[in-house]
Enzyme design. Structure first.
Site, short mmCIF file in Angstrom:
data_model
loop_
_atom_site.label_atom_id
_atom_site.label_comp_id
_atom_site.label_asym_id
_atom_site.label_seq_id
_atom_site.Cartn_x
_atom_site.Cartn_y
_atom_site.Cartn_z
N GLY A 78 120.94 49.78 24.86
CA GLY A 78 122.33 50.06 25.25
C GLY A 78 123.14 50.48 24.05
O GLY A 78 124.33 50.17 23.92
N ALA A 85 124.49 53.14 22.99
CA ALA A 85 125.67 54.00 23.11
C ALA A 85 126.83 53.29 23.80
O ALA A 85 127.92 53.85 23.92
CB ALA A 85 125.32 55.26 23.90
N GLY A 86 126.61 52.06 24.22
CA GLY A 86 127.64 51.34 24.99
C GLY A 86 128.70 50.70 24.12
O GLY A 86 128.66 50.77 22.88
N GLN A 87 129.65 50.06 24.79
CA GLN A 87 130.79 49.41 24.11
C GLN A 87 130.35 48.31 23.15
O GLN A 87 130.80 48.25 22.01
CB GLN A 87 131.70 48.78 25.17
CG GLN A 87 132.55 49.76 25.92
CD GLN A 87 133.98 49.75 25.40
OE1 GLN A 87 134.35 48.97 24.54
NE2 GLN A 87 134.77 50.65 25.91
N ARG A 114 125.49 39.94 43.97
CA ARG A 114 124.81 39.43 42.77
C ARG A 114 123.30 39.63 42.86
O ARG A 114 122.64 39.94 41.88
CB ARG A 114 125.16 37.95 42.57
CG ARG A 114 124.76 37.43 41.20
CD ARG A 114 125.25 36.01 40.97
NE ARG A 114 124.64 35.44 39.78
CZ ARG A 114 125.10 35.58 38.56
NH1 ARG A 114 126.17 36.30 38.34
NH2 ARG A 114 124.49 35.02 37.53
N GLN A 134 111.17 46.37 29.61
CA GLN A 134 111.43 46.02 28.21
C GLN A 134 110.60 44.83 27.76
O GLN A 134 110.11 44.80 26.63
CB GLN A 134 112.93 45.77 28.01
CG GLN A 134 113.73 47.07 28.22
CD GLN A 134 115.20 46.94 27.93
OE1 GLN A 134 115.70 45.88 27.56
NE2 GLN A 134 115.92 48.03 28.11
N ARG A 168 134.20 30.82 22.61
CA ARG A 168 135.40 30.75 23.46
C ARG A 168 135.88 29.30 23.58
O ARG A 168 137.07 29.02 23.52
CB ARG A 168 135.08 31.30 24.86
CG ARG A 168 134.98 32.82 24.92
CD ARG A 168 134.39 33.30 26.24
NE ARG A 168 134.50 34.75 26.38
CZ ARG A 168 133.86 35.47 27.29
NH1 ARG A 168 133.03 34.87 28.14
NH2 ARG A 168 134.04 36.78 27.36
N HIS A 175 124.95 31.38 31.35
CA HIS A 175 126.11 32.16 30.91
C HIS A 175 126.77 32.73 32.16
O HIS A 175 126.49 33.85 32.58
CB HIS A 175 125.69 33.28 29.95
CG HIS A 175 126.82 34.22 29.62
ND1 HIS A 175 127.95 33.79 28.99
CD2 HIS A 175 126.99 35.53 29.87
CE1 HIS A 175 128.79 34.83 28.86
NE2 HIS A 175 128.22 35.89 29.40
#
EC number: 1.1.1.37
Length: 330
Positions: free
Chosen positions: A12, A14-16, A99, A113, A166, A191
């Site tokens: 991923g 290229a992602g954020q 989901r 993967q 957090r 998570h």
């Protein structure tokens, strides 16, 4: 003598999250300021042009530790000889998507993967799954990789560190103590909003934070929902999911795993060994200490009735997710 470069695979790319992550890896924040890296970037064929753009920017930073880069859409190439693999790319949940549909779509990605890691990665490759649902995605990759008998099951982990960070921040705000002074936080389970951030053991400069806060209603009605639903709150405010904080947590997770946590407790989603009554093999958030590239579960913590209840709720969600993908692993 300078160290040999370590190959780090990132999916991923290229992602954020990838964009927030790669520059920090290349600057030495993850593996140390003396450790050169080779980045092996995986993304979809249609994202290759964007990955090239990110690589151009990485070049333009002239990072002394960046010893090389490749971009590919082939997992077998991306994971070849990787010592660290960050599985960031995952299918996001689209409008009207259940989901279970999300689980099925991601199971396809992580089956491929997991097989590539199992066959081509370094036999001691440390794998962190960031892409959600990360515990179950890590479980899928682990199960598939085991068929090749090279990379051990214990090396497949899921990212609970974002929940951990957090929770630390919320506790610092409530207790009026500096976040760096807070030790011995635990985040149990998945998570997801069911995770259980447990601050019964947290100390700040020797003081019990539970006693400092002394507010059971705040714990149940404010603290746990705030931490559990923080991701949704960020999407609501920003219009995009939490990327920089997720990348930061991934850096923390791998850094502590590789370089050691110096006796401090950190939270990792790891394959259970049966500790605390959690069934073996389930990827579950546990308190661990890390040393010499190995993690060890903190044992002997007392589990009260409220905690057991919360730990069971999050476990049941994980067992349900596992049930939802078992046919795909057959």
């Amino acid at each position: 003598m300078s160290k040999a470069p370590v190959r780090v695979a990132v999916t991923g790319a290229a992602g954020q999250i990838g964009y927030s992550l790669l520059f920090r890896i290349a600057s030495g924040e993850m593996l140390g300021k003396d450790q050169p890296v080779i980045l092996q970037l995986l993304d979809l064929p249609q994202a290759q042009k964007a990955v090239k753009g990110v690589m151009m920017e990485l070049e333009d930073c002239a990072f002394p530790l960046l010893a090389g880069m490749i971009a590919t859409d082939d997992p077998n190439v991306a994971f070849k000889d990787a010592k660290v693999a960050l599985l960031v790319g995952a299918r996001p949940r689209g409008p009207g998507m259940e989901r279970k549909d999300l689980l099925t779509e991601n199971a396809k990605i992580f089956t491929v993967q997991g097989a590539a890691i199992g066959q081509y990665a370094d036999p001691d490759c440390k794998v962190l799954v960031v892409g959600n649902p990360c515990n179950t995605n890590a479980y899928i990759a682990k199960e598939v990789a085991q068929k090749y008998g090279r990379v051990p099951a214990k090396n497949f982990t899921g990212m609970l560190r974002l929940d951990h960070n957090r929770a630390l921040s919320q506790l610092a705000g409530k207790s009026g103590r500096e976040v760096s002074s807070l030790k011995n936080l635990v985040v149990w389970g998945n998570h997801s909003p069911t995770m259980y951030a447990d601050y019964r053991f947290v100390k700040s400069n020797g003081d019990s934070v539970k006693d400092l806060i002394n507010d059971a209603a705040w714990n149940k009605d404010v603290f746990l929902p705030t931490v559990g639903k923080r991701g949704a709150a960020i999407i609501e405010a920003r219009g995009l999911s939490s990327a920089a904080s997720a990348a930061n947590a991934a850096i923390d997770h791998i850094r502590d795993w590789v370089l050691g946590s110096n006796g401090e407790w950190v939270t990792m989603g790891i394959p259970s060994d049966g500790s605390y009554g959690i069934p073996e093999g389930v990827i579950y958030g546990f308190p661990v200490t890390t040393e010499n590239g190995e993690y060890k579960i903190v044992q002997g913590l007392e589990i009260d009735e409220f905690s057991r209840e919360r730990m069971t709720v999050t476990l049941n969600e994980l067992l349900e997710e596992r049930e939802g993908v078992k046919d795909l692993l057959a």
